[in-house]
Design a protein around this motif. Sequence first.
Motif, PDB file in Angstrom:
ATOM      1  N   UNK A   1      29.569  48.455  58.996  1.00 41.35           N
ATOM      2  CA  UNK A   1      29.774  47.002  58.920  1.00 41.35           C
ATOM      3  C   UNK A   1      29.635  46.526  57.476  1.00 41.35           C
ATOM      4  N   UNK A   2      28.626  47.015  56.764  1.00 48.52           N
ATOM      5  CA  UNK A   2      28.425  46.602  55.371  1.00 48.52           C
ATOM      6  C   UNK A   2      29.570  47.064  54.480  1.00 48.52           C
ATOM      7  N   UNK A   3      30.018  48.302  54.656  1.00 47.05           N
ATOM      8  CA  UNK A   3      31.124  48.802  53.834  1.00 47.05           C
ATOM      9  C   UNK A   3      32.428  48.082  54.148  1.00 47.05           C
ATOM     10  N   UNK A   4      32.641  47.734  55.412  1.00 47.86           N
ATOM     11  CA  UNK A   4      33.839  46.977  55.776  1.00 47.86           C
ATOM     12  C   UNK A   4      33.813  45.604  55.133  1.00 47.86           C
ATOM     13  N   UNK A   5      32.661  44.941  55.171  1.00 47.17           N
ATOM     14  CA  UNK A   5      32.551  43.623  54.546  1.00 47.17           C
ATOM     15  C   UNK A   5      32.777  43.718  53.039  1.00 47.17           C
ATOM     16  N   UNK A   6      32.243  44.756  52.419  1.00 50.61           N
ATOM     17  CA  UNK A   6      32.417  44.932  50.977  1.00 50.61           C
ATOM     18  C   UNK A   6      33.878  45.181  50.622  1.00 50.61           C
ATOM     19  N   UNK A   7      34.537  46.038  51.380  1.00 47.59           N
ATOM     20  CA  UNK A   7      35.949  46.334  51.077  1.00 47.59           C
ATOM     21  C   UNK A   7      36.835  45.136  51.344  1.00 47.59           C
ATOM     22  N   UNK A   8      36.538  44.377  52.377  1.00 47.43           N
ATOM     23  CA  UNK A   8      37.350  43.201  52.678  1.00 47.43           C
ATOM     24  C   UNK A   8      37.196  42.153  51.578  1.00 47.43           C
ATOM     25  N   UNK A   9      36.000  41.991  51.040  1.00 49.14           N
ATOM     26  CA  UNK A   9      35.799  40.988  49.993  1.00 49.14           C
ATOM     27  C   UNK A   9      36.414  41.437  48.671  1.00 49.14           C
ATOM     28  N   UNK A  10      36.426  42.731  48.414  1.00 44.71           N
ATOM     29  CA  UNK A  10      37.030  43.226  47.167  1.00 44.71           C
ATOM     30  C   UNK A  10      38.545  43.140  47.204  1.00 44.71           C
ATOM     31  N   UNK A  11      39.146  43.305  48.363  1.00 43.85           N
ATOM     32  CA  UNK A  11      40.602  43.296  48.445  1.00 43.85           C
ATOM     33  C   UNK A  11      41.179  41.899  48.266  1.00 43.85           C
ATOM     34  N   UNK A  12      40.354  40.874  48.351  1.00 42.32           N
ATOM     35  CA  UNK A  12      40.832  39.504  48.182  1.00 42.32           C
ATOM     36  C   UNK A  12      40.857  39.063  46.725  1.00 42.32           C
ATOM     37  N   UNK A  13      40.420  39.904  45.838  1.00 43.98           N
ATOM     38  CA  UNK A  13      40.384  39.560  44.425  1.00 43.98           C
ATOM     39  C   UNK A  13      41.564  40.221  43.712  1.00 43.98           C
ATOM     40  N   UNK A  14      42.380  39.406  43.054  1.00 44.68           N
ATOM     41  CA  UNK A  14      43.517  39.930  42.296  1.00 44.68           C
ATOM     42  C   UNK A  14      43.159  39.898  40.812  1.00 44.68           C
ATOM     43  N   UNK A  15      43.520  40.939  40.101  1.00 40.69           N
ATOM     44  CA  UNK A  15      43.239  41.022  38.667  1.00 40.69           C
ATOM     45  C   UNK A  15      44.546  41.065  37.898  1.00 40.69           C
ATOM     46  N   UNK A  16      44.593  40.294  36.829  1.00 44.04           N
ATOM     47  CA  UNK A  16      45.756  40.274  35.957  1.00 44.04           C
ATOM     48  C   UNK A  16      45.315  40.716  34.574  1.00 44.04           C
ATOM     49  N   UNK A  17      46.009  41.698  34.018  1.00 42.63           N
ATOM     50  CA  UNK A  17      45.694  42.202  32.684  1.00 42.63           C
ATOM     51  C   UNK A  17      46.905  41.956  31.795  1.00 42.63           C
ATOM     52  N   UNK A  18      46.657  41.320  30.641  1.00 39.20           N
ATOM     53  CA  UNK A  18      47.738  41.034  29.698  1.00 39.20           C
ATOM     54  C   UNK A  18      47.352  41.580  28.322  1.00 39.20           C
ATOM     55  N   UNK A  19      48.283  42.261  27.680  1.00 30.03           N
ATOM     56  CA  UNK A  19      48.059  42.789  26.342  1.00 30.03           C
ATOM     57  C   UNK A  19      49.018  42.099  25.380  1.00 30.03           C
ATOM     58  N   UNK A  20      48.454  41.504  24.335  1.00 33.49           N
ATOM     59  CA  UNK A  20      49.249  40.803  23.332  1.00 33.49           C
ATOM     60  C   UNK A  20      49.215  41.604  22.034  1.00 33.49           C
ATOM     61  N   UNK A  21      50.393  41.867  21.470  1.00 30.62           N
ATOM     62  CA  UNK A  21      50.480  42.567  20.192  1.00 30.62           C
ATOM     63  C   UNK A  21      50.734  41.529  19.096  1.00 30.62           C
ATOM     64  N   UNK A  22      49.851  41.481  18.114  1.00 34.16           N
ATOM     65  CA  UNK A  22      49.935  40.527  17.021  1.00 34.16           C
ATOM     66  C   UNK A  22      50.836  41.074  15.911  1.00 34.16           C
ATOM     67  N   UNK A  23      51.342  40.188  15.018  1.00 34.95           N
ATOM     68  CA  UNK A  23      52.232  40.640  13.937  1.00 34.95           C
ATOM     69  C   UNK A  23      51.614  41.718  13.034  1.00 34.95           C
ATOM     70  N   UNK A  24      50.281  41.720  12.904  1.00 31.19           N
ATOM     71  CA  UNK A  24      49.648  42.725  12.040  1.00 31.19           C
ATOM     72  C   UNK A  24      49.460  44.073  12.744  1.00 31.19           C
ATOM     73  N   UNK A  25      49.885  44.173  13.993  1.00 32.28           N
ATOM     74  CA  UNK A  25      49.800  45.432  14.717  1.00 32.28           C
ATOM     75  C   UNK A  25      48.592  45.547  15.630  1.00 32.28           C
ATOM     76  N   UNK A  26      47.647  44.632  15.513  1.00 30.57           N
ATOM     77  CA  UNK A  26      46.475  44.692  16.387  1.00 30.57           C
ATOM     78  C   UNK A  26      46.842  44.167  17.776  1.00 30.57           C
ATOM     79  N   UNK A  27      46.066  44.595  18.739  1.00 34.71           N
ATOM     80  CA  UNK A  27      46.324  44.183  20.117  1.00 34.71           C
ATOM     81  C   UNK A  27      45.099  43.506  20.710  1.00 34.71           C
ATOM     82  N   UNK A  28      45.355  42.541  21.559  1.00 38.65           N
ATOM     83  CA  UNK A  28      44.304  41.850  22.282  1.00 38.65           C
ATOM     84  C   UNK A  28      44.603  41.978  23.772  1.00 38.65           C
ATOM     85  N   UNK A  29      43.614  42.438  24.523  1.00 37.74           N
ATOM     86  CA  UNK A  29      43.780  42.581  25.965  1.00 37.74           C
ATOM     87  C   UNK A  29      42.880  41.575  26.662  1.00 37.74           C
ATOM     88  N   UNK A  30      43.472  40.817  27.579  1.00 42.10           N
ATOM     89  CA  UNK A  30      42.698  39.862  28.365  1.00 42.10           C
ATOM     90  C   UNK A  30      42.840  40.212  29.842  1.00 42.10           C
TER      91      UNK A  30
END
Length: 85
Positions: free
Chosen positions: A44-73
């Motif tokens: 029951x605890x593992x099911x509740x944990x997995x159900x709550x984790x599956x509702x979270x969406x993550x977005x990762x964006x990487x920006x490349x700057x003119x000087x060649x450095x990158x920023x990841x958010x």
Amino acid sequence: MGYGLGVFLLAVGLILVYAVQDAISAVDLRMVGWILVLAGVLVIALTALTMSRSRTARTVATTTHPDGSQTTTEQASRQDPPPAV
């Protein structure tokens, strides 16, 4: 696996612990019952944990700057399940 399996294991375990008075040689039915109770709670605890984790969406964006450095958010957003019909 899910809540149903956890509740089933919990119910069978509690029945073995509190309602069964019979004995089987070399098998402690109360101990088997407590093991099933713990397994049910764990499922029951593992099911509740997995159900709550599956509702979270993550977005990762990487920006490349003119000087060649990158920023990841990274951004997490909670998604509610669609309404039941």
